[in-house]
Design a protein around this motif. Structure first.
Motif, mmCIF file in Angstrom:
data_model
loop_
_atom_site.group_PDB
_atom_site.id
_atom_site.type_symbol
_atom_site.label_atom_id
_atom_site.label_comp_id
_atom_site.label_asym_id
_atom_site.label_seq_id
_atom_site.Cartn_x
_atom_site.Cartn_y
_atom_site.Cartn_z
ATOM 1 N N TYR A 277 0.834 -1.208 0.000
ATOM 2 C CA TYR A 277 0.000 0.000 0.000
ATOM 3 C C TYR A 277 0.866 1.254 0.000
ATOM 4 O O TYR A 277 2.069 1.216 0.315
ATOM 5 C CB TYR A 277 -0.943 0.017 1.198
ATOM 6 C CG TYR A 277 -0.271 0.244 2.534
ATOM 7 C CD1 TYR A 277 -0.097 1.528 3.041
ATOM 8 C CD2 TYR A 277 0.200 -0.822 3.298
ATOM 9 C CE1 TYR A 277 0.533 1.742 4.260
ATOM 10 C CE2 TYR A 277 0.821 -0.619 4.512
ATOM 11 C CZ TYR A 277 0.991 0.668 4.990
ATOM 12 O OH TYR A 277 1.611 0.876 6.189
ATOM 13 N N LEU A 278 0.239 2.376 -0.332
ATOM 14 C CA LEU A 278 0.860 3.698 -0.261
ATOM 15 C C LEU A 278 0.143 4.513 0.799
ATOM 16 O O LEU A 278 -1.091 4.586 0.785
ATOM 17 C CB LEU A 278 0.743 4.435 -1.603
ATOM 18 C CG LEU A 278 1.341 3.792 -2.854
ATOM 19 C CD1 LEU A 278 0.996 4.655 -4.067
ATOM 20 C CD2 LEU A 278 2.839 3.639 -2.723
ATOM 21 N N VAL B 78 -3.130 -1.051 -5.139
ATOM 22 C CA VAL B 78 -3.079 -1.105 -6.598
ATOM 23 C C VAL B 78 -3.466 -2.504 -7.053
ATOM 24 O O VAL B 78 -2.877 -3.494 -6.606
ATOM 25 C CB VAL B 78 -1.672 -0.739 -7.108
ATOM 26 C CG1 VAL B 78 -1.622 -0.776 -8.633
ATOM 27 C CG2 VAL B 78 -1.257 0.646 -6.593
ATOM 28 N N ALA C 84 2.966 5.816 -7.210
ATOM 29 C CA ALA C 84 3.375 4.434 -6.985
ATOM 30 C C ALA C 84 4.585 4.076 -7.843
ATOM 31 O O ALA C 84 5.550 3.462 -7.358
ATOM 32 C CB ALA C 84 2.214 3.494 -7.280
ATOM 33 N N TRP D 164 5.766 -1.111 -10.612
ATOM 34 C CA TRP D 164 4.370 -0.878 -10.980
ATOM 35 C C TRP D 164 4.253 -0.546 -12.471
ATOM 36 O O TRP D 164 3.281 -0.961 -13.120
ATOM 37 C CB TRP D 164 3.786 0.265 -10.156
ATOM 38 C CG TRP D 164 3.697 0.011 -8.688
ATOM 39 C CD1 TRP D 164 4.381 0.655 -7.694
ATOM 40 C CD2 TRP D 164 2.890 -0.973 -8.027
ATOM 41 N NE1 TRP D 164 4.057 0.135 -6.466
ATOM 42 C CE2 TRP D 164 3.134 -0.856 -6.630
ATOM 43 C CE3 TRP D 164 1.981 -1.927 -8.469
ATOM 44 C CZ2 TRP D 164 2.501 -1.660 -5.690
ATOM 45 C CZ3 TRP D 164 1.352 -2.734 -7.533
ATOM 46 C CH2 TRP D 164 1.619 -2.605 -6.163
ATOM 47 N N VAL E 115 -6.563 1.752 -9.200
ATOM 48 C CA VAL E 115 -6.066 2.161 -7.885
ATOM 49 C C VAL E 115 -7.279 2.369 -6.988
ATOM 50 O O VAL E 115 -8.260 3.007 -7.397
ATOM 51 C CB VAL E 115 -5.231 3.451 -7.971
ATOM 52 C CG1 VAL E 115 -4.768 3.890 -6.579
ATOM 53 C CG2 VAL E 115 -4.034 3.257 -8.896
ATOM 54 N N GLN F 184 6.003 10.755 -3.345
ATOM 55 C CA GLN F 184 5.549 9.725 -2.419
ATOM 56 C C GLN F 184 6.485 9.616 -1.217
ATOM 57 O O GLN F 184 6.030 9.410 -0.085
ATOM 58 C CB GLN F 184 5.428 8.370 -3.116
ATOM 59 C CG GLN F 184 4.829 7.275 -2.233
ATOM 60 C CD GLN F 184 3.416 7.602 -1.754
ATOM 61 O OE1 GLN F 184 2.578 8.030 -2.550
ATOM 62 N NE2 GLN F 184 3.156 7.432 -0.475
#
Length: 279
Positions: free
Chosen positions: A49-50, A61, A111, A118, A131, A179
């Protein structure tokens, strides 16, 4: 991933407060439990996860390793967006929302910036990889029954996240990606919230119940102020343009050293009492 492999990861995740070992050392993982679109059965899937900073949202994702078909969990959240997420310390309900258009593209770009794998999945898939935003709802629930064990689990989660942020900063090259900035800010906000909760709730309770703890609690409160100053400096660096990653790395390492000493002192003095081992 094959179901038997997934189950091994799930079992290790739950047994070790979110740590699963190779091949996912250093990865941000959660367990996502969805309701089957056709069967109504509950299904749990480990996912990377982000973080999303102050919003509290998490992004997952639906890559399916670059498969041409969307994963089963994605079809489930389309049909039943209320899900359960586990982060290794807490379990909570969340609402899943599939991102569209520019919003999806921006998060997917973040991402890719944090992990070029990704982009490789997107190139293989032959579909637009979805997403999904997960927004927690309701209070978190801990599976840990003793207060001291819960405190240690929270501390260890901060230690792991700090180590991961340090690694990301060290490997960031000449600039800081968006990010990475968000990861740093989310960590700072999480630590600030944890200390506010201790200062406002746990420490006053211990003051009343255990007067002999007064010197230790006074030290912990002072250290909270010192760590707050470090977090504010770190947030300034992360938010500024042209920040030198080497300078940021030095601040992260300084925070790691001071925070670990603080957490260890707190654990030494509070865990026995919170676990009911001492009167």
């Amino acid at each position: 991933m094959p179901n038997d492999f997934n189950q091994q990861i799930i079992d290790r995740f739950r047994a070790n407060q979110g740590q699963v070992g190779p091949p996912f050392d250093g990865a941000r993982l959660l367990l996502l439990t969805t309701t089957g679109a056709r069967t109504g059965a509950r299904h749990t899937t480990p996912l990377g996860y982000l973080p999303d900073g102050g919003s509290g949202r998490l992004f997952v994702v639906a890559s399916a390793g670059g498969s041409p078909a969307n994963p089963a969990w994605y079809h489930n959240v389309r049909a039943n967006p209320r899900v359960t997420i586990e982060d290794g310390v807490f379990t909570r309900e969340a609402d899943a929302r599939i991102l569209q258009g520019t919003e999806r593209d921006e998060i997917f770009a973040r991402a890719v910036e944090s992990d070029p794998g990704w982009a490789e999945y997107q190139a293989k898939a032959g579909r637009t990889i979805p997403v999904v935003a997960l927004t927690p709802v309701g209070p978190p629930v801990s599976s840990v029954t003793r207060g001291g064990d819960g405190l240690k689990a929270i501390h260890d989660a901060f230690r792991r996240e700090l180590a991961l942020v340090r690694k990301e900063v060290a490997e960031s090259g000449p600039g800081l990606g968006s990010q990475l900035r968000i990861n740093c800010l989310a960590l700072c906000q999480g630590l600030e919230h944890h200390h506010l909760m201790e200062d406002g709730h746990m420490f006053p309770h211990l003051d009343g119940q255990h007067p002999a703890l007064a010197p230790a609690l006074a030290r912990l409160r002072r250290e909270h102020e010192e760590i707050k100053a470090l977090l504010e400096e770190l947030q300034k660096l992360v938010s500024g343009e042209g920040t030198d990653p080497a300078t940021l790395l030095g601040e992260v390492e300084r925070l790691i050293a001071e925070l670990d000493a603080h957490l260890s002192y707190e654990e030494e003095h509070l865990i026995p009492i919170l676990n009911g081992i001492m009167p």
